[in-house]
Design a protein around this motif. Structure first.
Motif, PDB file in Angstrom:
ATOM      1  N   PHE A 112      36.026  44.645  35.095  1.00 27.83           N
ATOM      2  CA  PHE A 112      35.813  45.445  33.897  1.00 27.83           C
ATOM      3  C   PHE A 112      34.599  44.888  33.175  1.00 27.83           C
ATOM      4  CE2 PHE A 112      36.372  46.099  29.306  1.00 27.83           C
ATOM      5  CZ  PHE A 112      36.325  47.485  29.283  1.00 27.83           C
ATOM      6  N   GLU A 152      38.009  45.318  41.608  1.00 26.87           N
ATOM      7  CA  GLU A 152      37.135  45.820  40.556  1.00 26.87           C
ATOM      8  C   GLU A 152      37.045  44.827  39.402  1.00 26.87           C
ATOM      9  OE1 GLU A 152      38.018  50.619  41.122  1.00 26.87           O
ATOM     10  OE2 GLU A 152      38.817  49.539  39.376  1.00 26.87           O
ATOM     11  N   ALA A 154      33.535  60.112  42.157  1.00 32.11           N
ATOM     12  CA  ALA A 154      34.669  59.251  41.809  1.00 32.11           C
ATOM     13  C   ALA A 154      34.177  57.881  41.351  1.00 32.11           C
ATOM     14  CB  ALA A 154      35.597  59.102  43.021  1.00 32.11           C
ATOM     15  N   PHE A 155      33.123  57.386  41.993  1.00 26.43           N
ATOM     16  CA  PHE A 155      32.510  56.111  41.614  1.00 26.43           C
ATOM     17  C   PHE A 155      31.956  56.185  40.195  1.00 26.43           C
ATOM     18  CE2 PHE A 155      28.293  53.988  41.474  1.00 26.43           C
ATOM     19  CZ  PHE A 155      28.701  52.669  41.482  1.00 26.43           C
ATOM     20  N   SER A 164      43.212  45.142  43.784  1.00 28.50           N
ATOM     21  CA  SER A 164      41.956  45.603  43.209  1.00 28.50           C
ATOM     22  C   SER A 164      40.906  44.483  43.194  1.00 28.50           C
ATOM     23  CB  SER A 164      42.166  46.100  41.782  1.00 28.50           C
ATOM     24  OG  SER A 164      40.916  46.401  41.180  1.00 28.50           O
ATOM     25  N   SER A 224      35.125  45.619  48.968  1.00 30.61           N
ATOM     26  CA  SER A 224      35.787  46.908  49.193  1.00 30.61           C
ATOM     27  C   SER A 224      36.722  46.841  50.398  1.00 30.61           C
ATOM     28  CB  SER A 224      34.745  48.012  49.403  1.00 30.61           C
ATOM     29  OG  SER A 224      34.016  48.229  48.213  1.00 30.61           O
ATOM     30  N   LYS A 246      34.571  55.986  37.458  1.00 26.73           N
ATOM     31  CA  LYS A 246      34.993  54.607  37.210  1.00 26.73           C
ATOM     32  C   LYS A 246      33.949  53.846  36.390  1.00 26.73           C
ATOM     33  CE  LYS A 246      38.397  53.830  40.747  1.00 26.73           C
ATOM     34  NZ  LYS A 246      39.012  52.820  41.623  1.00 26.73           N
ATOM     35  N   ASP A 255      34.324  54.394  32.905  1.00 27.28           N
ATOM     36  CA  ASP A 255      35.479  53.647  32.379  1.00 27.28           C
ATOM     37  C   ASP A 255      35.197  52.141  32.333  1.00 27.28           C
ATOM     38  OD1 ASP A 255      38.088  53.702  31.333  1.00 27.28           O
ATOM     39  OD2 ASP A 255      38.914  53.062  33.272  1.00 27.28           O
ATOM     40  N   LYS A 296      31.097  49.864  29.626  1.00 32.56           N
ATOM     41  CA  LYS A 296      32.006  50.778  28.923  1.00 32.56           C
ATOM     42  C   LYS A 296      31.365  51.280  27.631  1.00 32.56           C
ATOM     43  CE  LYS A 296      36.169  52.484  27.777  1.00 32.56           C
ATOM     44  NZ  LYS A 296      36.835  53.564  28.509  1.00 32.56           N
ATOM     45  N   ARG A 323      34.307  50.235  35.013  1.00 29.88           N
ATOM     46  CA  ARG A 323      34.824  49.498  36.178  1.00 29.88           C
ATOM     47  C   ARG A 323      33.975  49.769  37.425  1.00 29.88           C
ATOM     48  NH1 ARG A 323      39.474  47.049  35.367  1.00 29.88           N
ATOM     49  NH2 ARG A 323      40.668  47.575  33.491  1.00 29.88           N
ATOM     50  N   TYR A 324      33.889  48.738  38.270  1.00 31.49           N
ATOM     51  CA  TYR A 324      33.199  48.876  39.557  1.00 31.49           C
ATOM     52  C   TYR A 324      33.556  47.682  40.442  1.00 31.49           C
ATOM     53  CZ  TYR A 324      30.057  45.611  37.143  1.00 31.49           C
ATOM     54  OH  TYR A 324      29.544  44.553  36.421  1.00 31.49           O
TER      55      TYR A 324
END
Length: 586
Positions: free
Chosen positions: A392, A390, A431-432, A388, A379, A435, A438, A397, A440-441
């Motif tokens: 996927f 992050e 917000a986390f 980024s 981070s 994501k 979606d 997902k 993502r992290y």
């Protein structure tokens, strides 16, 4: 043998036999730097190769990296090293020596003043003996100590010791009293003088990249190998065909400008690290995918990783993996302990940290650490670089897509509540979660970090033994032996011709040596009596010695002598190779 003398004996053997030399010795040496001789570099290489084999080659979920020592200085800004990688330092106003504030008492105990005071305190604190020391030996050892310089201070200290000798039977308390009648001053461990207030001192070595010595070109020798792994995370992820959870491992040189390097090679300015960053899913992602998060309270089987493991189980798993490797390299389980850092000792971003501490001759000290570092590192680099970090996660997902709106809201509320309980913002939590839905992290990380030099020093300390032997005639002898595990021993097998003046025996021995050295690190020795040759190999830790004699010419067998038991047996070369392979191949 005392702790101090055992370390002296080990360092003497290391110099004499070619394990470790003081760097630049012919010019007086340079403190905190060490060179590894013929045997030392072999042993060090064995430790590194064993770690690499166990951590990378024998696993499907770890990839390797070999990054540069000098990197963009922005990396150290992002990691916090530029602003916070410092030790609190004090300077003596008398002798002008600089020292770490947290090592003052260690320096005292290990130094000439501490040894002298320990002698004075034998049998307890006696005011007359202490006064005699201040008027005598202390004038040379601690000339700036207040009780040495000021008769009134000595008189005040004398009275306090006489009134309560039990309170000053400790070296530290007595020394502090002699520096200040109130006992509130921490004096210089080198001369007894007054110390300045602690101030931060950055430990990174500066250098300049390019021909112009300008502040814009300042860079740093890396103080750790880990940050390159974080900076190259996306590149490794894209090219290694790995998926979270997986690890990136690196070995290499690191540099820290230690002000008081000490305890032989334990605290050096140039050293080698073996570090693994093992990236895992956040617990919230695990819960979405698996429906639950396995925690240590569930008493999981740590033998085989499971998809439902949370960070807590992954952390304990790597603690156990590291302990198993340390034991396999030859350190007994009872020679080290796990120290679990208390909450107030943890770095602000760490969720847990375990120090594996070994009982060195100079005290119990950290051998390596295993930290659960959350998503802090990636981070930070994402924030400072604008790139980024992050990943996927297809499974995540798909799992999130199965949730209806009510389930999504309930999960978001649950995570927000958990984050708030840990003092984190609710908005950031939601917000986390969005994501996560979606897929993502930013991965979290477990970091086992070990020092090659510290591991080698621990193995040297553990292996060293002086044995008193008595022969058939009652004559006593001392055998110095290094009980290295064959996995790390610098020489695996030594080959001797029984005699060197018989060509048939000598030539056959050379043939055997030529065959063995193609498979193992082998040593040839033809000088002196067989017993003397055995002793030389014992002192460098060679597990097996092979003697070729006249019987070898008749039936092809050789005499193999075991280092630890000193027992001998006759075997064929094939049997010998099977014996060695059984230990070395795993």
């Amino acid at each position: 043998m005392s702790s101090a003398s055992s370390l002296d004996a080990i360092s003497s053997l290391c110099k004499r036999r070619g394990f470790i030399f003081h760097s630049s010795e012919i010019y007086g040496g340079i403190n905190g730097f060490w060179d590894y001789g013929p045997l030392g570099c072999e042993m060090k290489r064995n430790i590194k190769e064993d770690w690499w084999r166990a951590t990378v080659r024998n696993r499907e979920d770890v990839a390797g990296l070999d990054a540069t020592i000098i990197m963009h200085p922005a990396i150290w800004k992002a990691s916090g090293h530029l602003d916070t990688f410092s030790d609190p330092m004090c300077t003596c106003k008398g002798c002008k020596k600089l020292m770490r504030a947290d090592q003052i008492w260690d320096i005292l105990r290990d130094g000439a003043i501490g040894e002298s005071l320990a002698g004075v305190l034998e049998g307890g604190a006696d005011a007359a003996k202490v006064a005699g020391w201040c008027k005598g030996k202390a004038k040379g050892l601690a000339p700036n100590l207040k009780a040495v310089l000021d008769p009134e201070a000595l008189t005040a200290a004398f009275g306090k010791i006489k009134a309560a000798p039990e309170e000053y039977a400790d070296t530290e308390r007595l020394y502090a009293l002699l520096a200040d009648a109130g006992g509130a001053v921490t004096p210089c461990p080198y001369c007894g003088g007054e110390l300045t207030e602690p101030r931060p001192f950055n430990l990174m070595f500066k250098t300049v990249v390019g021909p112009v010595d300008d502040p814009a070109n300042v860079a740093y020798l890396r103080p750790e190998t880990a940050q390159a792994i974080f900076a190259q995370f996306q590149n490794v992820l894209a090219t290694s065909r790995q998926q979270v959870p997986f690890g990136i491992a690196q070995m290499g040189k690191s540099f820290r400008n230690e002000v008081t390097p000490r305890n032989y090679t334990f605290r050096s300015r140039e050293f080698e690290q073996m570090e693994l960053e093992f990236f895992i899913r956040p617990d919230e992602a695990v819960e979405l995918i698996c429906g639950k998060v396995t925690r240590m309270a569930d008493k999981p089987d740590l033998g085989a990783p499971a998809a439902s493991w949370g960070w807590e189980v992954w952390h304990k798993y790597w603690v156990e993996q590291r302990k198993a490797w340390i034991i396999a390299c030859g350190l007994p389980a009872d020679s080290f302990v796990e120290y679990w850092q208390k909450p107030d000792e943890l770095a602000h971003y760490a969720r847990a940290c375990v120090d594996i501490e070994y009982s060195f001759p100079f005290g119990v000290q950290e051998l390596e650490g295993i930290a659960a570092r959350s998503d802090f590192d990636l981070s930070q680099h994402q924030k400072h670089s604008g790139k980024s970090m992050e990943v996927f996660d297809e499974q995540l997902k798909l799992a999130a897509a199965k949730l209806d709106d009510a389930a999504r809201q309930a999960f978001s509320d649950k995570v927000a509540g958990e984050w708030a309980a840990r003092g984190k913002a609710e908005d950031a939590a939601r917000a986390f979660v969005l994501k996560l839905f979606d897929g993502r992290y930013v991965p979290h990380v477990i970091e086992p970090s070990a020092g090659v030099d510290r591991m080698m020093l621990a193995l040297l300390c553990n292996a060293y033994e002086e044995q008193k032997l008595t022969d058939d005639k009652g004559k006593e002898d001392t055998r110095v032996v290094m009980h290295f595990s064959p996995r790390v021993a610098p020489v695996k097998v030594a080959v001797f011709p029984l005699v060197k003046n018989k060509p048939e025996v000598y030539n056959r021995a050379r043939e055997v040596f030529g065959r063995l050295r193609k498979r193992y690190a082998a040593f040839w020795d033809e000088g002196g009596a067989i017993g003397r040759r055995y002793r030389r190999q014992d002192e460098i830790g060679t597990p097996w010695c092979v003697t070729i004699d006249f019987q070898t010419l008749e039936d092809g067998t050789v005499t193999v002598r075991d280092r630890d038991t000193m027992l001998q047996e006759r075997v064929t070369l094939e049997q010998l190779e099977e014996k060695i392979d059984a230990v070395l191949i795993y």
